[in-house]
Motif scaffolding. Structure first.
Motif, PDB file in Angstrom:
ATOM      1  N   SER A  21       0.870  -1.245  -0.044  1.00  0.00           N
ATOM      2  CA  SER A  21      -0.036  -0.042   0.018  1.00  0.00           C
ATOM      3  C   SER A  21       0.788   1.194   0.031  1.00  0.00           C
ATOM      4  O   SER A  21       0.411   2.141  -0.692  1.00  0.00           O
ATOM      5  CB  SER A  21      -1.110   0.074   1.458  1.00  0.00           C
TER       6      SER A  21
ATOM      7  N   THR B 196       2.019   1.713  -3.405  1.00  0.00           N
ATOM      8  CA  THR B 196       1.065   2.459  -4.291  1.00  0.00           C
ATOM      9  C   THR B 196       1.028   3.732  -4.134  1.00  0.00           C
ATOM     10  O   THR B 196       0.981   4.565  -5.209  1.00  0.00           O
ATOM     11  CB  THR B 196      -0.227   1.688  -4.165  1.00  0.00           C
ATOM     12  N   ALA B 197       0.947   4.201  -2.683  1.00  0.00           N
ATOM     13  CA  ALA B 197       0.945   5.745  -2.631  1.00  0.00           C
ATOM     14  C   ALA B 197       2.033   6.458  -3.118  1.00  0.00           C
ATOM     15  O   ALA B 197       1.842   7.610  -3.666  1.00  0.00           O
ATOM     16  CB  ALA B 197       0.817   6.039  -0.937  1.00  0.00           C
TER      17      ALA B 197
ATOM     18  N   LEU C 197       1.613   6.998  -6.849  1.00  0.00           N
ATOM     19  CA  LEU C 197       0.699   7.727  -7.083  1.00  0.00           C
ATOM     20  C   LEU C 197       1.000   9.202  -7.075  1.00  0.00           C
ATOM     21  O   LEU C 197       0.808  10.007  -7.718  1.00  0.00           O
ATOM     22  CB  LEU C 197      -0.721   7.567  -6.541  1.00  0.00           C
ATOM     23  N   THR C 198       2.152   9.457  -6.040  1.00  0.00           N
ATOM     24  CA  THR C 198       2.197  10.705  -5.852  1.00  0.00           C
ATOM     25  C   THR C 198       3.458  10.942  -6.588  1.00  0.00           C
ATOM     26  O   THR C 198       3.359  12.164  -7.175  1.00  0.00           O
ATOM     27  CB  THR C 198       3.106  10.843  -4.331  1.00  0.00           C
TER      28      THR C 198
END
Lengths: 102, 214
Positions: free
Chosen positions: B68, B71-72, B75-76
């Motif tokens: 997770s 993923t963050a 995305l950033t």
């Protein structure tokens, strides 16, 4: 140059604001998919996980990659990959799924 | 439009044509990448349909926090990449903003690889590498982890290439060897970066989320 010196700074903020909204939506979807994965929903867990992934991918494709405002030729090139992947999955699963029935 | 003539290259006669051709070219390549990763995900899907419980048990063994967090991070990185690309297209002299966002994008890419490295170490310690000492009893769980190592490894190679391309632009821009304003290389590099992010967006629910509710 008739532009005031502070004009670019204002545009920079507008640039950040537009993209931060998209980023916040992506993060919200990430948290949503993480939480839903722990709810006992049976096969719907996988379906929701993939649906959220598709929503995140659509945001990135349309807004970060600017497909929403791209010329038709570029969109056609982008869609070509998806079309052939769809054919790949459809034909393969037409075989695989028929083996597991009965 | 002096910077436009600097960026114009053979064989194009107009800068607009050059930009369109570059964008069309990278999208053709990205479509072939979609097919490449699509075939890998199809392999995963076929094995999973036949081994639902083993894949759920295997998915539970992955580290949800590392997955997770990564993923963050990705995305950033897509956010900073999009800002860099759009700032270059805005033709407003955002040199420092563009370089800052490129550096942030490359740094986030490196952060992803570092987290992945910690995760790989944990996976190895937990005997999640297919073979003689594999941790789980179900044979099909080895199929899951075989695909896990293959797909995340190939993704990491793609990301490493992306880091190299983004860092290259940042260095060239910083040393004033390349005009970044209005440079189509930024958009093309950005499109590649975003696709590597999209691949991870689909890997995340397939690798880390199966079997969590069970």
């Amino acid at each position: 140059m008739s532009d005031a010196p502070d004009t670019p700074r204002k545009t920079a903020w507008q640039l950040w604001r537009r993209n931060l909204v998209i980023w916040a939506a992506l993060m919200a979807l990430l948290i949503l998919t993480l939480v839903v994965a722990y709810l006992p929903l049976g096969p719907a867990n996988t379906a929701i996980g993939l649906a959220v992934a598709a929503a995140k991918a659509a945001l990135v494709l349309m807004l970060f990659m600017e497909l929403a405002t791209s010329p038709g030729l570029v969109r056609l090139a982008a869609i070509a990959g998806l079309v052939f992947v769809t054919i790949l999955f459809t034909l393969t699963f037409a075989d695989v799924l028929s083996r597991y029935i009965g | 439009m002096s910077e436009t003539s600097v960026l114009l290259k053979e064989p194009w006669e107009s800068f607009e044509r050059q930009k369109e051709a570059g964008k069309f070219g990278i999208w053709l390549f990205l479509s072939s990448e979609v097919l490449f990763f699509g075939a890998l995900l199809l392999t995963y899907a076929v094995y999973r349909v036949g081994n639902v419980h083993a894949f759920a048990a295997a998915g539970r063994e992955t580290n949800i926090w590392y997955g997770s967090l990564n993923t963050a991070i990705l995305l950033t990185s897509s956010l900073t990449m999009a800002v860099a690309s759009q700032a270059a297209a805005a033709k407003s002299g955002f040199r420092r903003l563009i370089i800052g966002c490129l550096v942030a994008t490359a740094a986030l890419g490196v952060a992803f690889l570092v987290v992945k490295g910690f995760e790989y170490r944990e996976d190895i310690e937990k005997h999640l590498v297919p073979g003689g000492h594999f941790a789980l009893k179900q044979p099909a769980a080895q199929l899951f982890f075989g695909l896990y190592w293959l797909v995340t490894g190939i993704h990491a190679v793609h990301l490493t290439i992306g880091i190299g391309m983004v860092a290259r632009l940042a260095v060239l821009g910083w040393r004033r060897r390349r005009e970044l304003d209005e440079n189509p290389e930024l958009e093309v590099t950005g499109l590649y970066w975003h696709l590597v992010d999209i691949v991870w967006i689909f890997l995340y629910p397939l690798i880390y989320l199966p079997g969590r509710a069970g």
